[in-house]
Design a protein around this motif. Structure first.
Motif, PDB file in Angstrom:
ATOM      1  N   SER A  97       0.810  -1.228   0.000  1.00 24.99           N
ATOM      2  CA  SER A  97       0.000   0.000   0.000  1.00 24.99           C
ATOM      3  C   SER A  97       0.836   1.267   0.000  1.00 24.99           C
ATOM      4  CB  SER A  97      -0.933   0.003   1.212  1.00 24.99           C
ATOM      5  OG  SER A  97      -0.184  -0.077   2.416  1.00 24.99           O
ATOM      6  N   ASP A  98       2.128   1.147   0.252  1.00 22.96           N
ATOM      7  CA  ASP A  98       3.006   2.319   0.199  1.00 22.96           C
ATOM      8  C   ASP A  98       3.034   2.845  -1.236  1.00 22.96           C
ATOM      9  OD1 ASP A  98       5.519   3.900  -0.133  1.00 22.96           O
ATOM     10  OD2 ASP A  98       5.866   3.283   1.943  1.00 22.96           O
ATOM     11  N   PRO A  99       2.801   4.129  -1.452  1.00 24.65           N
ATOM     12  CA  PRO A  99       2.742   4.678  -2.823  1.00 24.65           C
ATOM     13  C   PRO A  99       4.053   4.580  -3.596  1.00 24.65           C
ATOM     14  CG  PRO A  99       2.675   6.434  -1.176  1.00 24.65           C
ATOM     15  CD  PRO A  99       2.502   5.157  -0.431  1.00 24.65           C
ATOM     16  N   SER A 100       5.153   4.255  -2.920  1.00 33.82           N
ATOM     17  CA  SER A 100       6.427   4.095  -3.628  1.00 33.82           C
ATOM     18  C   SER A 100       6.851   2.636  -3.735  1.00 33.82           C
ATOM     19  CB  SER A 100       7.528   4.895  -2.916  1.00 33.82           C
ATOM     20  OG  SER A 100       7.710   4.425  -1.589  1.00 33.82           O
ATOM     21  N   CYS A 101       5.966   1.705  -3.350  1.00 31.13           N
ATOM     22  CA  CYS A 101       6.308   0.282  -3.376  1.00 31.13           C
ATOM     23  C   CYS A 101       6.442  -0.229  -4.811  1.00 31.13           C
ATOM     24  CB  CYS A 101       5.237  -0.526  -2.649  1.00 31.13           C
ATOM     25  SG  CYS A 101       5.445  -2.314  -2.784  1.00 31.13           S
ATOM     26  N   HIS A 102       7.438  -1.093  -5.021  1.00 28.92           N
ATOM     27  CA  HIS A 102       7.633  -1.757  -6.313  1.00 28.92           C
ATOM     28  C   HIS A 102       7.441  -3.254  -6.125  1.00 28.92           C
ATOM     29  CE1 HIS A 102       9.445   1.461  -8.956  1.00 28.92           C
ATOM     30  NE2 HIS A 102       9.342   2.070  -7.772  1.00 28.92           N
ATOM     31  N   TYR A 103       6.688  -3.855  -7.036  1.00 29.46           N
ATOM     32  CA  TYR A 103       6.354  -5.280  -6.955  1.00 29.46           C
ATOM     33  C   TYR A 103       6.961  -6.010  -8.155  1.00 29.46           C
ATOM     34  CZ  TYR A 103       3.424  -9.479  -7.494  1.00 29.46           C
ATOM     35  OH  TYR A 103       2.978 -10.760  -7.667  1.00 29.46           O
ATOM     36  N   TYR A 104       7.645  -7.137  -7.900  1.00 25.35           N
ATOM     37  CA  TYR A 104       8.276  -7.911  -8.962  1.00 25.35           C
ATOM     38  C   TYR A 104       7.892  -9.387  -8.809  1.00 25.35           C
ATOM     39  CZ  TYR A 104      11.301  -3.774  -8.899  1.00 25.35           C
ATOM     40  OH  TYR A 104      11.777  -2.494  -8.895  1.00 25.35           O
ATOM     41  N   ILE A 105       7.597 -10.019  -9.931  1.00 23.63           N
ATOM     42  CA  ILE A 105       7.335 -11.454  -9.915  1.00 23.63           C
ATOM     43  C   ILE A 105       7.947 -12.079 -11.163  1.00 23.63           C
ATOM     44  CG2 ILE A 105       5.082 -11.249 -11.071  1.00 23.63           C
ATOM     45  CD1 ILE A 105       4.180 -13.594  -9.193  1.00 23.63           C
ATOM     46  N   CYS A 106       8.546 -13.250 -10.997  1.00 20.34           N
ATOM     47  CA  CYS A 106       9.197 -13.933 -12.122  1.00 20.34           C
ATOM     48  C   CYS A 106       8.937 -15.426 -11.996  1.00 20.34           C
ATOM     49  CB  CYS A 106      10.701 -13.661 -12.120  1.00 20.34           C
ATOM     50  SG  CYS A 106      11.587 -14.442 -13.496  1.00 20.34           S
ATOM     51  N   GLY A 107       8.562 -16.064 -13.113  1.00 17.38           N
ATOM     52  CA  GLY A 107       8.308 -17.501 -13.117  1.00 17.38           C
ATOM     53  C   GLY A 107       7.182 -17.870 -14.046  1.00 17.38           C
ATOM     54  N   ASP A 108       6.552 -18.993 -13.763  1.00 18.05           N
ATOM     55  CA  ASP A 108       5.471 -19.510 -14.587  1.00 18.05           C
ATOM     56  C   ASP A 108       4.270 -18.567 -14.580  1.00 18.05           C
ATOM     57  OD1 ASP A 108       4.058 -21.901 -15.935  1.00 18.05           O
ATOM     58  OD2 ASP A 108       2.763 -21.436 -14.233  1.00 18.05           O
ATOM     59  N   SER A 109       3.649 -18.379 -15.742  1.00 18.96           N
ATOM     60  CA  SER A 109       2.547 -17.424 -15.864  1.00 18.96           C
ATOM     61  C   SER A 109       1.332 -17.836 -15.040  1.00 18.96           C
ATOM     62  CB  SER A 109       2.155 -17.269 -17.338  1.00 18.96           C
ATOM     63  OG  SER A 109       1.768 -18.507 -17.882  1.00 18.96           O
ATOM     64  N   GLN A 110       1.081 -19.134 -14.911  1.00 21.21           N
ATOM     65  CA  GLN A 110      -0.035 -19.589 -14.096  1.00 21.21           C
ATOM     66  C   GLN A 110       0.190 -19.252 -12.627  1.00 21.21           C
ATOM     67  OE1 GLN A 110      -3.167 -21.065 -15.020  1.00 21.21           O
ATOM     68  NE2 GLN A 110      -3.373 -20.336 -12.914  1.00 21.21           N
ATOM     69  N   MET A 111       1.429 -19.441 -12.166  1.00 26.16           N
ATOM     70  CA  MET A 111       1.773 -19.063 -10.799  1.00 26.16           C
ATOM     71  C   MET A 111       1.540 -17.575 -10.581  1.00 26.16           C
ATOM     72  SD  MET A 111       4.413 -17.290  -9.112  1.00 26.16           S
ATOM     73  CE  MET A 111       5.658 -17.315 -10.385  1.00 26.16           C
ATOM     74  N   ALA A 112       1.961 -16.761 -11.551  1.00 26.74           N
ATOM     75  CA  ALA A 112       1.797 -15.309 -11.438  1.00 26.74           C
ATOM     76  C   ALA A 112       0.328 -14.919 -11.357  1.00 26.74           C
ATOM     77  CB  ALA A 112       2.475 -14.617 -12.619  1.00 26.74           C
TER      78      ALA A 112
END
Length: 488
Positions: A397-412
């Motif tokens: 919820s922090d307005p400066s937060c960055h979210y990253y995800i890497c891997g299988d598309s179904q998992m994402a």
């Protein structure tokens, strides 16, 4: 080497290749062994069963001077296999030809309406006489024959869908027979030794597909290792249930073969790393670099969430190295929540380094998901996200937060479902508010993913069904929120 042996070629021989039709080779002059290793895809193809190569083998067998029984038997088997794939593979061409024939028939009929009228009058008159039946059996009018052709065409149109399904099913079975029994082109050629011996190097370049580049995320930071590049690659091996034959990943096994003779394991000087896979190359590896928007924020104080099960942790390793270097240089680090998943503890990639980062503050919250622990239910990263909703929302919820995800598309997709539920349950957002929240993150490039698709047809079907159910749920929520708005 197996391909060179099958064709009777010297892998050390230098050749100069000019491609007249198609993409040029990376270099026109190379050794035959390097040509097959670096340019040609020698895995049997699941799309067409290597149909171009089979067609070329048929041509060589048909025009061969060899009259032996073995040669004739090979030709018969080649023709049967090729025709099965061609019949189904040329469906589009067959449909186009049928459509063209129908257009020609229609033009012929529309151009002969007067003759049809006369034929109809003749038929009505013939009904009055006993000679009608004989006339109907052998019509002399071309217009009557055209009517018969039109009716026949209509019958064919009715049967076309079932014919298409039969052809398509036949194609799948024929290709599956090739790919499951002969996982490489040398394996396939071994079944036709007489004909394969006539194949030339030019035939192979013309009929075999080019090796496509494999894309891997860089698993190191240029800030910490400015003159080195690290990768985290899983060796892919697929075993066919029907035959027991193993299909090995072309690039992953090639990279494994080019590393140290001790299997790629080596002790590093960094005590935080311990024993890791050492990419000390013993052979030539061709690579290229491409730019990516998948990168850390410039301000290290910005909070980040990283999710990367298995080798999906690769780009996160580079991010964490960059944070380690920045911390050593005196920079202040913001919160960093990392989710990693694997089967069991022995599959925990870079475990010593990851736990060291957690102890030193490079990672402020390390969450693990093990899916194959004895006497425990399967747990994946999305389950841990659901269990840690409040902590996730505090950072997300922090307005400066960055979210990253890497891997299988179904998992994402599964993780994103939990993030949406987190925004609703922990953040108090309604459905439309959640949609706008994540849309804003994506627009500001604070929500980034590096995923690869699911290829199995049954998984694609499940994904389509899931999307449909998600759409129904979205519509239901929208209608409920709309009613609540009207009620207020």
């Amino acid at each position: 080497l197996a391909m060179c042996k099958r064709l009777g070629l010297n892998p050390q021989q230098w050749v100069q290749v000019t491609v007249e039709d198609g993409p040029a080779l990376s270099t026109p002059t190379m050794r035959v062994g390097d040509l097959f290793a670096l340019e040609i895809d020698l895995a049997t193809q699941q799309e067409d069963g290597n149909l171009p190569l089979l067609k070329r083998l048929v041509e060589l067998a048909r025009f061969s001077d060899d009259e032996s029984e073995e040669s004739k038997a090979e030709l018969a088997r080649l023709e049967m296999t090729t025709e099965r794939i061609m019949d189904a593979g040329d469906l589009a061409k067959l449909k186009a030809e049928k459509a063209k024939e129908e257009e020609e028939r229609k033009d012929k009929l529309s151009g002969g309406l007067d003759q049809v009228d006369e034929a109809v009058k003749g038929i009505a008159e013939a009904v009055k006489h006993s000679s009608w039946r004989a006339a109907a059996r052998r019509p002399s009018s071309s217009s009557v024959m055209s009517i018969d052709a039109e009716n026949s065409a209509k019958d064919n149109i009715v049967d076309a869908p079932s014919e298409a399904l039969v052809r398509e099913e036949g194609k799948k079975k024929a290709i599956a027979t090739i790919t499951e029994h002969y996982v490489t082109v040398p394996d396939l050629l071994e079944q036709f030794p007489v004909t394969a011996s006539k194949l030339s190097l030019a035939d192979c370049i013309e009929t075999l597909p080019r090796l496509k580049p494999r894309h891997y995320s860089i698993a190191s930071s240029s800030e910490m290792y400015p003159r080195k590049l690290q990768l985290s690659v899983g060796k892919l091996t697929i075993t066919h249930k029907s035959t027991g034959n193993s299909r090995k990943g072309v690039c992953s096994h090639f990279l494994a073969r080019t590393t140290t003779d001790v299997g790629g394991l080596a002790e590093t000087t960094d005590p935080a790393c311990g024993t890791v896979f050492c990419a000390k190359a013993t052979n030539f590896v061709r690579l290229g670099l491409s730019r990516s928007t998948f990168r850390l924020p410039q301000d290290y104080k910005a909070p980040v969430i990283m999710i990367g099960p298995g080798t999906g942790i690769a780009p996160m390793l580079g991010f964490l190295q960059a944070r380690e270097k920045a911390k050593a240089d005196g920079a202040e680090l913001g919160p960093c929540m990392v989710f990693f998943g694997c089967r069991a503890e022995n599959d925990f990639l870079h475990s010593k380094r990851m736990r060291n980062w957690a102890d030193t503050g490079v990672i402020t919250d390390l969450q693990l998901a093990f899916s194959r622990l004895p006497d425990r239910p399967k747990e994946y990263v999305q389950h841990v996200v659901a269990r840690r909703r409040d902590a996730v929302w505090e950072i997300l919820s922090d307005p400066s937060c960055h979210y990253y995800i890497c891997g299988d598309s179904q998992m994402a997709e599964d993780v994103f479902d939990e993030l949406k539920a987190t925004a609703k349950q922990a953040g108090g957002l309604d459905h439309l508010g959640g949609v706008e929240f994540f849309r804003k993150m994506k627009k500001e490039r604070r929500f980034q993913s590096d995923t690869w698709g699911v290829k199995k047809a049954e998984n694609l079907k499940k994904m389509a069904e899931k999307k449909y159910n998600q759409g129904e749920e979205w519509l239901k929520n929208f209608e409920e929120e709309k009613k609540e708005g009207i009620g207020q």
